[in-house]
Scaffold this active site. Sequence first.
Site, PDB file in Angstrom:
ATOM      1  N   TYR A  25       6.545   8.836 -18.978  1.00 20.38           N
ATOM      2  CA  TYR A  25       5.189   8.888 -19.524  1.00 20.38           C
ATOM      3  C   TYR A  25       4.807   7.497 -19.997  1.00 20.38           C
ATOM      4  O   TYR A  25       5.654   6.756 -20.488  1.00 20.38           O
ATOM      5  CB  TYR A  25       5.130   9.873 -20.692  1.00 20.38           C
ATOM      6  CG  TYR A  25       5.362  11.296 -20.245  1.00 20.38           C
ATOM      7  CD1 TYR A  25       4.292  12.138 -19.982  1.00 20.38           C
ATOM      8  CD2 TYR A  25       6.658  11.784 -20.048  1.00 20.38           C
ATOM      9  CE1 TYR A  25       4.498  13.440 -19.549  1.00 20.38           C
ATOM     10  CE2 TYR A  25       6.872  13.086 -19.605  1.00 20.38           C
ATOM     11  CZ  TYR A  25       5.787  13.909 -19.364  1.00 20.38           C
ATOM     12  OH  TYR A  25       5.991  15.188 -18.918  1.00 20.38           O
ATOM     13  N   GLU A  26       3.539   7.125 -19.873  1.00 22.64           N
ATOM     14  CA  GLU A  26       3.169   5.750 -20.235  1.00 22.64           C
ATOM     15  C   GLU A  26       3.351   5.494 -21.721  1.00 22.64           C
ATOM     16  O   GLU A  26       3.412   4.351 -22.174  1.00 22.64           O
ATOM     17  CB  GLU A  26       1.757   5.381 -19.760  1.00 22.64           C
ATOM     18  CG  GLU A  26       0.643   6.031 -20.532  1.00 22.64           C
ATOM     19  CD  GLU A  26      -0.740   5.746 -19.929  1.00 22.64           C
ATOM     20  OE1 GLU A  26      -0.852   5.071 -18.902  1.00 22.64           O
ATOM     21  OE2 GLU A  26      -1.724   6.238 -20.506  1.00 22.64           O
ATOM     22  N   SER A  27       3.532   6.564 -22.488  1.00 22.94           N
ATOM     23  CA  SER A  27       3.820   6.427 -23.914  1.00 22.94           C
ATOM     24  C   SER A  27       5.207   5.871 -24.191  1.00 22.94           C
ATOM     25  O   SER A  27       5.503   5.471 -25.312  1.00 22.94           O
ATOM     26  CB  SER A  27       3.690   7.792 -24.591  1.00 22.94           C
ATOM     27  OG  SER A  27       4.532   8.738 -23.947  1.00 22.94           O
ATOM     28  N   ILE A  79       0.052  12.700 -23.682  1.00 26.63           N
ATOM     29  CA  ILE A  79       1.201  11.943 -23.183  1.00 26.63           C
ATOM     30  C   ILE A  79       1.988  11.328 -24.314  1.00 26.63           C
ATOM     31  O   ILE A  79       3.011  10.701 -24.096  1.00 26.63           O
ATOM     32  CB  ILE A  79       0.802  10.829 -22.183  1.00 26.63           C
ATOM     33  CG1 ILE A  79      -0.417  10.067 -22.681  1.00 26.63           C
ATOM     34  CG2 ILE A  79       0.607  11.381 -20.811  1.00 26.63           C
ATOM     35  CD1 ILE A  79      -0.726   8.880 -21.804  1.00 26.63           C
TER      36      ILE A  79
END
Lengths: 247, 247, 305, 305
Positions: free
Chosen positions: A42-44, A58
Amino acid sequence: MMAAVAARELRDGEVVFVGIGLPNLACNLARRMHAPRLVLIYESGAVGAVPERLPVSIGDPALVTGSLMVCGMADVFQLFLQNGRIEVGFLGGAQVDRYGNINTTVIGSYDRPTVRLPGSGGAAEIAVHAHRTLIVAKLNPRGFPEQVDFITSPGQRSRGAARRELGMPGRGPVKVITDKAILEANGTTGEMTLAALYPGVSAEAVQAGVGWPLTRAPRLGAVAPPSAAELRLLRDVLDPKRLYLRG
Amino acid sequence: MMAAVAARELRDGEVVFVGIGLPNLACNLARRMHAPRLVLIYESGAVGAVPERLPVSIGDPALVTGSLMVCGMADVFQLFLQNGRIEVGFLGGAQVDRYGNINTTVIGSYDRPTVRLPGSGGAAEIAVHAHRTLIVAKLNPRGFPEQVDFITSPGQRSRGAARRELGMPGRGPVKVITDKAILEANGTTGEMTLAALYPGVSAEAVQAGVGWPLTRAPRLGAVAPPSAAELRLLRDVLDPKRLYLRG
Amino acid sequence: MTDDASKVTSMRDAIARFVHDGDTVVIEGFTHLICFAAGHEIIRQGRRDLTLARLTPDLIYDQMIAAGCARKLVFSWAGNPGVGSLHAFRRAIEGRATERRLEIEEYSHFGMVARFSAGAARLPFWPLRNYMGTDLAKANPRIKTVACPYTGEALATVPALNPGVTIVHAQRADAAGNTQMWGLVGVQKEAAFASERVIVVAEELVDEEVIRSDPNRTVIPSMIVSAVVVEPWGAHPSYAQGYYDRDNDFYVAWESISRDPSRLQRYLDEFVHGVPDRAAYLEKQPQVTRLKAKERFSAGVNYGF
Amino acid sequence: MTDDASKVTSMRDAIARFVHDGDTVVIEGFTHLICFAAGHEIIRQGRRDLTLARLTPDLIYDQMIAAGCARKLVFSWAGNPGVGSLHAFRRAIEGRATERRLEIEEYSHFGMVARFSAGAARLPFWPLRNYMGTDLAKANPRIKTVACPYTGEALATVPALNPGVTIVHAQRADAAGNTQMWGLVGVQKEAAFASERVIVVAEELVDEEVIRSDPNRTVIPSMIVSAVVVEPWGAHPSYAQGYYDRDNDFYVAWESISRDPSRLQRYLDEFVHGVPDRAAYLEKQPQVTRLKAKERFSAGVNYGF
């Protein structure tokens, strides 16, 4: 149906950059169906998440608890994405055009927008770097114009130039998964062409939802309907509260 | 004596980039004498270390246990040093010249060295970025030539150009602490000049250990001998095995 | 998710498969977690023409240079920290026979860190404010400058370093290669992400569940790992925080061993060529158990929601 | 060492002293650890002409825009994640009165991360391989290119972002400001190091000894911290891993609150202007205790030697 079709596009062991909603459902379905070793990022910053509940963003804490790695966002973008480690990226947007360019920035002009959309987030760089991207969007003529108002995420050709000329590492959008059909990027022209129809859908019905004259693949495929196993997993296990599934 | 003199140069609350050996002793002495809030950073990534034993290397595990922060070396050099957070840096070397340039790379030519020294380590960037540096070195004419064979760490003037012209953020070497005297950088010329003598040392004895004609400060200072408290701490507490203290 | 494809193998197999003649090899670790076990196996397998890269070559590269593995050294500080010189390295540089002459490419620590950072981010260069007034850029033409597109000022640059193989020693890893370390972490993460292949050497093989219980401690994810070798005490005479202390006596002894080429060769004959693997190396020196770490456990933190 | 100079102060004092009209203000946190308490205090103190920078403006910047604090927004994704729009932001951009027109400067996430990275490293720019084929660089002239001194290829650049003040919410800090966080850490470290002033807001004030027991978890060192505010539940409706869950119901409710300018103002009147501080804010909504985190403690690791 779109979630099931998207899930089938994922191969076991691949590293997937996941967004919330349908892409997340598709990845979790794929993991349970045929790709148990899919790695979700996840871009998190959560890598290898195994959420105990359906994440609503996310950045959901359930993506952290029990994940394999949590890293800062500088690492997400530099060490994973720009490094070329992401094999599949999911993208969606308010507008998708003939060459798979996506607009999530503005409807109308940038300086005086009719509708201000959220903007790129990580979509621009995912479109540049992921080995391939899958676009997920429902058909309708306003959402599929000949040319988007603003290119947030580049497709196969942007303003006349091909990806390779522009120096983009990834192959770009290879497919557009809609609610009626699958479009595929033509290897030569880069144009999104009609490749396969959902059961009971005509090519004319697809054309009605697209703002440019759709080229058809020489042999149109037929998308298999969701299997009983796919439906059961989606409805009973993955999204029992129907947060993301609507019919 | 050199350790005590170096310790007196440190002010309470300062952030100091510490090397092993004498600088480490000086910092720990200063913390116990007049600067309890000195913050020690080692280039290995340990911040705010309180070593339970005398560390034998800048990567000693005793620097980690109980420290305030441990970070990677990319952070050490980018977020602390280049960011301008380091107020004092200690430097030493095989050669120190008239302008405080230091050589820790080669004696002789670079391609065919007579003696190959270890090289820069972090010294080049400490010399560029620390707000000020203190050079610690024993006097002898070969160690203090008019011009070093190789500039590893830049001083007040390098090959004719001043620090500011070269765009260096830090003030450079403000003092050279030797075993006989303290040299200070002249604010105008950048030359290292005789500023203060240790007890019982003559200006001639200092000149004998320096390879260029030493300018003397208008009023020569007298360095106070180590106090009883300083000596007790150094000999009984900080380096009871005499790892770094020799006489 | 269960990433159940085990990559666990022996050191012998890992080196045989992933380290080739002519490779650029990185065994990183700043004082801490330097994988001597891997270096010794590379010597035993007789690898040649390696470009060895590392901030501080340390004793392990001195041994590999003496053993004839290296064609070139890329580094920023070549000494025996707190003790003296790396004499095999010095003989090779100063042209005093015995050791084959060695090509060098030299930076400062910041320069090497920046090279790994660029490699890890797959950028061709990394900018840094450095080297003005030094002779380092003159000695190394690969240190260049770039003009900032905003301010116009000239900044130094170094080129990316992308090794063929990086060997990372760590406290623990799971079978797939998800790796956790603590204490000094140096530039290992950057070196691993910069590399084509990564060998993880762990003090302890742990269950995936141990990794998942504390994901913020994971430094290297399985997806970049080629092989996992389980090698307790594999960093000796370097150290592993929480496992064993540094063998400072050996670092001191190296000064006189390496000063004498024939003593150095006898050392290699006895402790490297003379043993088949790390277990046998440890059996020869039971006294290393004195270095076993005392207990100073941190408390856990809550990952619940 | 005892860094015994306490920087602990109230939120009111911290904002009064360190946030000024016209400042560039960053309240970071990617979904996690977004300091609503600080945003509310800035609104209460009536700050004006702020440049608000953040990857994802989220509800807190929507509230600050509605309250008239902002002159400009620097961002990469402005939405209510998983729910809908930030309507105060949209009204200001789409020119539909109520909210004062807002200047914007727009990047992608990677671009914003790169801006903070450059700021933290005190470099004037950061290179990244990005933006080819997009309209983003056309819309934002501060996105430029630089030629690589080694390969000649053109890479995108973004300028450094150095805020006047960055507010970092964290699970725990000591009185001097040494700060530890876990779970998603976003770009907080970079934003803090890039900033002239840093306000740390902690769920829990801990003894220096707690920090020293696990130094690898420290993300922000005291030397860059101006003030420490102890504010339990200070991130609500965002969350703090191990302390409380995200209040997703409030994020859903915001869609209709923010859509209606008068409802939005009533919300601010009641929950921001109508309370003196965070404690009073929490007293008004006792139901938030349902969000208290369950226990999922990690095991500790050994730092001994």
